[in-house]
Design a protein around this motif. Structure first.
Motif, PDB file in Angstrom:
ATOM      1  N   SER A 179       0.857  -1.185   0.000  1.00  0.00           N
ATOM      2  CA  SER A 179       0.000   0.000   0.000  1.00  0.00           C
ATOM      3  C   SER A 179       0.888   1.228   0.000  1.00  0.00           C
ATOM      4  CB  SER A 179      -0.882   0.005   1.245  1.00  0.00           C
ATOM      5  OG  SER A 179      -1.511   1.264   1.404  1.00  0.00           O
ATOM      6  N   TYR A 180       0.581   2.186  -0.874  1.00  0.00           N
ATOM      7  CA  TYR A 180       1.399   3.394  -0.947  1.00  0.00           C
ATOM      8  C   TYR A 180       0.670   4.615  -0.403  1.00  0.00           C
ATOM      9  CZ  TYR A 180      -1.149   3.527  -5.377  1.00  0.00           C
ATOM     10  OH  TYR A 180      -2.125   3.488  -6.326  1.00  0.00           O
ATOM     11  N   ASP A 181      -0.518   4.378   0.125  1.00  0.00           N
ATOM     12  CA  ASP A 181      -1.259   5.483   0.731  1.00  0.00           C
ATOM     13  C   ASP A 181      -2.488   4.901   1.405  1.00  0.00           C
ATOM     14  OD1 ASP A 181      -2.051   8.856  -0.498  1.00  0.00           O
ATOM     15  OD2 ASP A 181      -1.997   8.007   1.518  1.00  0.00           O
ATOM     16  N   VAL A 182      -3.121   5.687   2.236  1.00  0.00           N
ATOM     17  CA  VAL A 182      -4.352   5.239   2.894  1.00  0.00           C
ATOM     18  C   VAL A 182      -5.377   4.843   1.825  1.00  0.00           C
ATOM     19  CG1 VAL A 182      -6.259   5.954   4.376  1.00  0.00           C
ATOM     20  CG2 VAL A 182      -3.932   6.671   4.897  1.00  0.00           C
ATOM     21  N   LYS A 183      -5.997   3.719   2.051  1.00  0.00           N
ATOM     22  CA  LYS A 183      -7.034   3.155   1.178  1.00  0.00           C
ATOM     23  C   LYS A 183      -6.507   2.734  -0.195  1.00  0.00           C
ATOM     24  CE  LYS A 183     -10.916   5.514   3.386  1.00  0.00           C
ATOM     25  NZ  LYS A 183     -11.338   4.365   4.196  1.00  0.00           N
ATOM     26  N   MET A 184      -5.223   2.836  -0.424  1.00  0.00           N
ATOM     27  CA  MET A 184      -4.655   2.397  -1.697  1.00  0.00           C
ATOM     28  C   MET A 184      -3.923   1.075  -1.478  1.00  0.00           C
ATOM     29  SD  MET A 184      -5.670   4.924  -3.454  1.00  0.00           S
ATOM     30  CE  MET A 184      -4.869   4.845  -5.038  1.00  0.00           C
ATOM     31  N   LYS A 185      -4.025   0.180  -2.454  1.00  0.00           N
ATOM     32  CA  LYS A 185      -3.347  -1.100  -2.331  1.00  0.00           C
ATOM     33  C   LYS A 185      -2.994  -1.607  -3.714  1.00  0.00           C
ATOM     34  CE  LYS A 185      -7.730  -3.560  -2.277  1.00  0.00           C
ATOM     35  NZ  LYS A 185      -8.711  -4.320  -1.472  1.00  0.00           N
ATOM     36  N   GLU A 186      -1.948  -2.436  -3.747  1.00  0.00           N
ATOM     37  CA  GLU A 186      -1.577  -3.087  -5.000  1.00  0.00           C
ATOM     38  C   GLU A 186      -1.218  -4.531  -4.709  1.00  0.00           C
ATOM     39  OE1 GLU A 186       0.470   0.184  -7.941  1.00  0.00           O
ATOM     40  OE2 GLU A 186       1.143  -1.888  -7.913  1.00  0.00           O
ATOM     41  N   LYS A 187      -1.579  -5.398  -5.626  1.00  0.00           N
ATOM     42  CA  LYS A 187      -1.235  -6.797  -5.471  1.00  0.00           C
ATOM     43  C   LYS A 187       0.257  -6.989  -5.670  1.00  0.00           C
ATOM     44  CE  LYS A 187      -5.699  -8.568  -7.035  1.00  0.00           C
ATOM     45  NZ  LYS A 187      -6.407  -9.361  -8.060  1.00  0.00           N
ATOM     46  N   GLY A 188       0.788  -7.898  -4.893  1.00  0.00           N
ATOM     47  CA  GLY A 188       2.169  -8.302  -5.074  1.00  0.00           C
ATOM     48  C   GLY A 188       2.237  -9.553  -5.937  1.00  0.00           C
ATOM     49  N   ASP A 189       3.176 -10.421  -5.616  1.00  0.00           N
ATOM     50  CA  ASP A 189       3.388 -11.610  -6.438  1.00  0.00           C
ATOM     51  C   ASP A 189       2.446 -12.759  -6.099  1.00  0.00           C
ATOM     52  OD1 ASP A 189       6.832 -10.828  -6.003  1.00  0.00           O
ATOM     53  OD2 ASP A 189       5.585 -10.393  -7.754  1.00  0.00           O
ATOM     54  N   ILE A 190       1.960 -12.795  -4.870  1.00  0.00           N
ATOM     55  CA  ILE A 190       1.136 -13.944  -4.432  1.00  0.00           C
ATOM     56  C   ILE A 190      -0.085 -13.468  -3.644  1.00  0.00           C
ATOM     57  CG2 ILE A 190       2.948 -15.714  -4.464  1.00  0.00           C
ATOM     58  CD1 ILE A 190       3.237 -15.154  -1.385  1.00  0.00           C
ATOM     59  N   PRO A 191      -0.994 -12.713  -4.249  1.00  0.00           N
ATOM     60  CA  PRO A 191      -2.123 -12.169  -3.492  1.00  0.00           C
ATOM     61  C   PRO A 191      -3.274 -13.143  -3.261  1.00  0.00           C
ATOM     62  CG  PRO A 191      -2.245 -11.498  -5.776  1.00  0.00           C
ATOM     63  CD  PRO A 191      -0.968 -12.290  -5.636  1.00  0.00           C
ATOM     64  N   GLU A 192      -3.280 -14.267  -3.956  1.00  0.00           N
ATOM     65  CA  GLU A 192      -4.428 -15.177  -3.885  1.00  0.00           C
ATOM     66  C   GLU A 192      -4.647 -15.679  -2.467  1.00  0.00           C
ATOM     67  OE1 GLU A 192      -2.696 -14.785  -7.754  1.00  0.00           O
ATOM     68  OE2 GLU A 192      -1.785 -15.669  -5.962  1.00  0.00           O
ATOM     69  N   GLY A 193      -5.882 -15.571  -2.002  1.00  0.00           N
ATOM     70  CA  GLY A 193      -6.225 -16.038  -0.668  1.00  0.00           C
ATOM     71  C   GLY A 193      -6.051 -14.988   0.415  1.00  0.00           C
ATOM     72  N   TYR A 194      -5.594 -13.799   0.006  1.00  0.00           N
ATOM     73  CA  TYR A 194      -5.349 -12.716   0.960  1.00  0.00           C
ATOM     74  C   TYR A 194      -6.069 -11.443   0.515  1.00  0.00           C
ATOM     75  CZ  TYR A 194      -1.279 -15.655   2.076  1.00  0.00           C
ATOM     76  OH  TYR A 194      -0.458 -16.702   2.401  1.00  0.00           O
ATOM     77  N   SER A 195      -6.383 -10.603   1.503  1.00  0.00           N
ATOM     78  CA  SER A 195      -6.813  -9.244   1.210  1.00  0.00           C
ATOM     79  C   SER A 195      -6.157  -8.333   2.248  1.00  0.00           C
ATOM     80  CB  SER A 195      -8.334  -9.106   1.250  1.00  0.00           C
ATOM     81  OG  SER A 195      -8.822  -9.418   2.548  1.00  0.00           O
ATOM     82  N   VAL A 196      -6.240  -7.019   2.026  1.00  0.00           N
ATOM     83  CA  VAL A 196      -5.603  -6.073   2.931  1.00  0.00           C
ATOM     84  C   VAL A 196      -6.544  -4.903   3.174  1.00  0.00           C
ATOM     85  CG1 VAL A 196      -3.183  -6.631   2.391  1.00  0.00           C
ATOM     86  CG2 VAL A 196      -4.430  -4.949   0.994  1.00  0.00           C
ATOM     87  N   SER A 197      -6.205  -4.188   4.232  1.00  0.00           N
ATOM     88  CA  SER A 197      -6.975  -3.002   4.571  1.00  0.00           C
ATOM     89  C   SER A 197      -6.023  -1.953   5.124  1.00  0.00           C
ATOM     90  CB  SER A 197      -8.033  -3.337   5.623  1.00  0.00           C
ATOM     91  OG  SER A 197      -8.656  -2.169   6.103  1.00  0.00           O
ATOM     92  N   ARG A 198      -6.183  -0.706   4.635  1.00  0.00           N
ATOM     93  CA  ARG A 198      -5.393   0.398   5.181  1.00  0.00           C
ATOM     94  C   ARG A 198      -6.317   1.605   5.332  1.00  0.00           C
ATOM     95  NH1 ARG A 198       0.275   2.840   3.214  1.00  0.00           N
ATOM     96  NH2 ARG A 198       0.842   3.877   5.160  1.00  0.00           N
ATOM     97  N   GLU A 199      -6.872   1.710   6.503  1.00  0.00           N
ATOM     98  CA  GLU A 199      -7.801   2.800   6.826  1.00  0.00           C
ATOM     99  C   GLU A 199      -7.072   3.991   7.428  1.00  0.00           C
ATOM    100  OE1 GLU A 199     -11.071   2.844   6.068  1.00  0.00           O
ATOM    101  OE2 GLU A 199     -10.683   0.953   5.017  1.00  0.00           O
ATOM    102  N   LYS A 200      -5.925   3.732   8.063  1.00  0.00           N
ATOM    103  CA  LYS A 200      -5.112   4.810   8.630  1.00  0.00           C
ATOM    104  C   LYS A 200      -3.677   4.636   8.147  1.00  0.00           C
ATOM    105  CE  LYS A 200      -7.781   5.504  12.843  1.00  0.00           C
ATOM    106  NZ  LYS A 200      -7.749   5.578  14.312  1.00  0.00           N
TER     107      LYS A 200
END
Lengths: 110, 116
Positions: free
Chosen positions: B49-70
Protein backbone atom coordinates in the motif's frame (compact mmCIF):
# COMPACT_ATOMS: atom_id res chain seq x y z
CA UNK A 1 10.76 -8.82 -14.79
CA UNK A 2 13.39 -8.19 -12.15
CA UNK A 3 15.02 -11.33 -10.77
CA UNK A 4 17.60 -11.49 -8.01
CA UNK A 5 19.93 -14.44 -7.62
CA UNK A 6 22.23 -15.05 -4.71
CA UNK A 7 24.96 -17.59 -4.43
CA UNK A 8 25.80 -19.61 -2.62
CA UNK A 9 22.52 -20.35 -0.84
CA UNK A 10 24.29 -22.10 1.97
CA UNK A 11 27.79 -21.53 3.24
CA UNK A 12 29.63 -23.23 6.05
CA UNK A 13 32.98 -21.76 6.88
CA UNK A 14 35.64 -21.76 9.54
CA UNK A 15 36.21 -18.84 11.87
CA UNK A 16 39.01 -16.60 10.68
CA UNK A 17 38.45 -17.27 6.97
CA UNK A 18 37.34 -14.81 4.29
CA UNK A 19 34.47 -15.37 1.92
CA UNK A 20 32.20 -13.58 -0.52
CA UNK A 21 28.47 -13.82 -1.20
CA UNK A 22 27.36 -12.82 -4.69
CA UNK A 23 24.15 -11.14 -5.79
CA UNK A 24 23.21 -10.86 -9.47
CA UNK A 25 20.13 -9.08 -10.73
CA UNK A 26 18.51 -9.07 -14.12
CA UNK A 27 17.44 -5.48 -14.91
CA UNK A 28 18.71 -1.99 -14.22
CA UNK A 29 18.13 -0.66 -10.74
CA UNK A 30 19.40 2.28 -8.71
CA UNK A 31 19.03 0.67 -5.28
CA UNK A 32 20.55 -2.43 -3.76
CA UNK A 33 20.19 -3.60 -0.18
CA UNK A 34 21.73 -6.16 2.10
CA UNK A 35 19.77 -7.45 5.09
CA UNK A 36 20.65 -9.83 7.88
CA UNK A 37 18.21 -12.25 9.53
CA UNK A 38 18.94 -14.23 12.69
CA UNK A 39 16.97 -17.46 13.26
CA UNK A 40 13.41 -16.71 14.34
CA UNK A 41 13.96 -12.97 14.02
CA UNK A 42 13.06 -10.30 11.52
CA UNK A 43 15.25 -8.62 8.90
CA UNK A 44 17.79 -6.00 9.88
CA UNK A 45 19.14 -3.57 7.31
CA UNK A 46 22.92 -3.76 6.82
CA UNK A 47 23.74 -1.69 3.75
CA UNK A 48 22.03 0.46 1.14
CA UNK A 49 24.02 0.91 -2.08
CA UNK A 50 22.84 3.58 -4.49
CA UNK A 51 25.50 4.12 -7.14
CA UNK A 52 27.97 2.28 -9.31
CA UNK A 53 31.19 1.61 -7.44
CA UNK A 54 29.59 2.19 -4.04
CA UNK A 55 31.37 0.43 -1.22
CA UNK A 56 30.23 0.30 2.38
CA UNK A 57 31.84 -1.36 5.36
CA UNK A 58 30.66 -2.23 8.83
CA UNK A 59 33.02 -4.26 10.98
CA UNK A 60 33.95 -7.46 9.17
CA UNK A 61 31.35 -6.96 6.42
CA UNK A 62 31.92 -5.02 3.25
CA UNK A 63 29.40 -4.58 0.44
CA UNK A 64 30.06 -3.30 -3.05
CA UNK A 65 28.00 -2.58 -6.14
CA UNK A 66 28.80 -2.79 -9.85
CA UNK A 67 25.71 -1.57 -11.68
CA UNK A 68 27.18 -2.27 -15.11
CA UNK A 69 27.65 -5.93 -14.28
CA UNK A 70 24.45 -5.93 -12.19
CA UNK A 71 26.41 -7.49 -9.40
CA UNK A 72 26.82 -6.84 -5.71
CA UNK A 73 29.12 -8.66 -3.33
CA UNK A 74 29.10 -9.03 0.44
CA UNK A 75 32.58 -9.83 1.64
CA UNK A 76 33.24 -11.32 5.06
CA UNK A 77 36.69 -10.81 6.52
CA UNK A 78 38.08 -13.07 9.25
CA UNK A 79 34.68 -14.54 10.04
CA UNK A 80 33.52 -14.92 13.64
CA UNK A 81 30.71 -17.06 14.99
CA UNK A 82 28.49 -14.01 15.67
CA UNK A 83 28.16 -13.48 11.94
CA UNK A 84 26.21 -16.71 11.53
CA UNK A 85 22.85 -15.67 10.04
CA UNK A 86 20.95 -15.57 6.77
CA UNK A 87 21.93 -12.69 4.49
CA UNK A 88 19.52 -11.34 1.92
CA UNK A 89 20.29 -9.24 -1.09
CA UNK A 90 17.39 -7.12 -2.37
CA UNK A 91 17.07 -4.86 -5.39
CA UNK A 92 14.79 -1.90 -5.91
CA UNK A 93 12.18 -2.50 -8.56
CA UNK A 94 9.31 -0.48 -9.97
CA UNK A 95 6.79 1.33 -7.80
CA UNK A 96 8.91 1.29 -4.63
CA UNK A 97 8.90 -2.49 -4.52
CA UNK A 98 11.99 -4.41 -3.46
CA UNK A 99 12.74 -7.83 -4.89
CA UNK A 100 14.57 -10.21 -2.57
CA UNK A 101 16.98 -12.99 -3.33
CA UNK A 102 16.44 -16.33 -1.64
CA UNK A 103 19.03 -15.63 1.01
CA UNK A 104 22.40 -17.12 1.89
CA UNK A 105 22.46 -19.13 5.08
CA UNK A 106 25.88 -18.59 6.61
CA UNK A 107 27.12 -20.98 9.27
CA UNK A 108 30.47 -20.19 10.86
CA UNK A 109 32.18 -23.01 12.65
CA UNK A 110 34.33 -22.28 15.69
CA UNK B 1 14.35 4.70 15.71
CA UNK B 2 11.80 3.33 13.29
CA UNK B 3 9.42 0.97 14.92
CA UNK B 4 7.24 -1.53 13.10
CA UNK B 5 5.13 -3.73 15.32
CA UNK B 6 2.98 -6.73 14.52
CA UNK B 7 0.03 -7.83 16.61
CA UNK B 8 1.18 -11.37 17.35
CA UNK B 9 4.50 -13.24 17.27
CA UNK B 10 2.81 -16.64 17.10
CA UNK B 11 -0.68 -17.56 15.97
CA UNK B 12 -2.44 -20.92 15.57
CA UNK B 13 -5.68 -21.00 13.61
CA UNK B 14 -7.94 -23.66 12.18
CA UNK B 15 -8.68 -24.26 8.53
CA UNK B 16 -11.53 -22.05 7.34
CA UNK B 17 -11.10 -19.40 10.04
CA UNK B 18 -10.83 -15.73 9.13
CA UNK B 19 -7.47 -14.41 10.28
CA UNK B 20 -6.37 -10.82 10.83
CA UNK B 21 -2.72 -9.83 11.03
CA UNK B 22 -2.10 -6.27 12.12
CA UNK B 23 0.92 -4.08 11.49
CA UNK B 24 1.59 -0.62 12.90
CA UNK B 25 4.45 1.75 12.12
CA UNK B 26 5.34 4.97 13.90
CA UNK B 27 7.48 6.75 11.30
CA UNK B 28 4.76 8.31 9.16
CA UNK B 29 5.78 6.11 6.22
CA UNK B 30 3.60 6.23 3.14
CA UNK B 31 4.46 2.70 1.99
CA UNK B 32 3.59 -0.49 3.82
CA UNK B 33 4.16 -4.07 2.69
CA UNK B 34 3.17 -7.61 3.60
CA UNK B 35 5.49 -10.50 2.78
CA UNK B 36 5.47 -14.15 3.53
CA UNK B 37 8.68 -16.05 4.10
CA UNK B 38 9.05 -19.76 3.47
CA UNK B 39 12.21 -21.89 3.62
CA UNK B 40 14.04 -21.91 0.31
CA UNK B 41 11.71 -19.32 -1.24
CA UNK B 42 12.94 -16.12 0.34
CA UNK B 43 10.49 -13.26 0.85
CA UNK B 44 7.51 -13.00 -1.45
CA UNK B 45 5.38 -9.89 -1.64
CA UNK B 46 1.69 -10.42 -0.96
CA UNK B 47 0.33 -6.85 -1.10
CA UNK B 48 1.57 -3.37 -0.64
CA UNK B 49 0.00 0.00 0.00
CA UNK B 50 1.40 3.39 -0.95
CA UNK B 51 -1.26 5.48 0.73
CA UNK B 52 -4.35 5.24 2.89
CA UNK B 53 -7.03 3.15 1.18
CA UNK B 54 -4.65 2.40 -1.70
CA UNK B 55 -3.35 -1.10 -2.33
CA UNK B 56 -1.58 -3.09 -5.00
CA UNK B 57 -1.24 -6.80 -5.47
CA UNK B 58 2.17 -8.30 -5.07
CA UNK B 59 3.39 -11.61 -6.44
CA UNK B 60 1.14 -13.94 -4.43
CA UNK B 61 -2.12 -12.17 -3.49
CA UNK B 62 -4.43 -15.18 -3.89
CA UNK B 63 -6.23 -16.04 -0.67
CA UNK B 64 -5.35 -12.72 0.96
CA UNK B 65 -6.81 -9.24 1.21
CA UNK B 66 -5.60 -6.07 2.93
CA UNK B 67 -6.98 -3.00 4.57
CA UNK B 68 -5.39 0.40 5.18
CA UNK B 69 -7.80 2.80 6.83
CA UNK B 70 -5.11 4.81 8.63
CA UNK B 71 -1.62 5.71 7.52
CA UNK B 72 0.10 3.92 10.38
CA UNK B 73 -1.83 0.65 10.17
CA UNK B 74 -1.88 -2.07 7.51
CA UNK B 75 -3.87 -5.24 8.01
CA UNK B 76 -3.53 -8.55 6.22
CA UNK B 77 -6.65 -10.70 6.09
CA UNK B 78 -6.89 -14.39 5.34
CA UNK B 79 -10.54 -14.78 4.42
CA UNK B 80 -10.58 -18.55 4.93
CA UNK B 81 -7.31 -19.86 6.24
CA UNK B 82 -5.81 -22.96 4.64
CA UNK B 83 -2.89 -25.15 5.66
CA UNK B 84 -0.77 -23.87 2.76
CA UNK B 85 -0.90 -20.43 4.36
CA UNK B 86 1.17 -21.67 7.28
CA UNK B 87 4.18 -19.38 7.11
CA UNK B 88 6.11 -16.49 8.62
CA UNK B 89 4.47 -13.17 7.77
CA UNK B 90 6.56 -10.03 7.76
CA UNK B 91 5.33 -6.47 7.58
CA UNK B 92 7.55 -3.63 6.39
CA UNK B 93 7.24 0.11 5.85
CA UNK B 94 9.17 2.83 4.02
CA UNK B 95 9.06 6.30 2.57
CA UNK B 96 8.50 6.50 -1.20
CA UNK B 97 11.72 5.99 -3.16
CA UNK B 98 11.39 9.35 -4.86
CA UNK B 99 11.07 11.20 -1.60
CA UNK B 100 14.24 10.19 0.17
CA UNK B 101 17.62 9.12 -1.15
CA UNK B 102 18.38 6.66 1.60
CA UNK B 103 15.24 4.68 0.91
CA UNK B 104 14.93 1.33 2.64
CA UNK B 105 12.28 -0.88 4.13
CA UNK B 106 12.00 -1.42 7.88
CA UNK B 107 10.64 -4.72 9.04
CA UNK B 108 8.47 -5.80 11.93
CA UNK B 109 9.33 -8.82 14.10
CA UNK B 110 7.16 -11.22 12.10
CA UNK B 111 4.14 -13.39 12.87
CA UNK B 112 4.55 -17.13 12.64
CA UNK B 113 1.13 -18.43 11.61
CA UNK B 114 0.22 -22.09 11.80
CA UNK B 115 -3.03 -23.27 10.22
CA UNK B 116 -4.16 -26.72 11.34
Amino acid sequence: ELKVEQNPLFLSMQEGKNYTIYCNYSTTSDRLYWYRQDPGKSLESLFVLLSNGAVKQEGRLMASLDTKARLSTLHITAAVHDLSATYFCAVGGRDDKIIFGKGTRLHILP
Amino acid sequence: DVKVTQSSRYLVKRTGEKVFLECVQDMDHENMFWYRQDPGLGLRLIYFSYDVKMKEKGDIPEGYSVSREKKERFSLILESASTNQTSMYLCASSFPAGLIVHYEQYFGPGTRLTVT
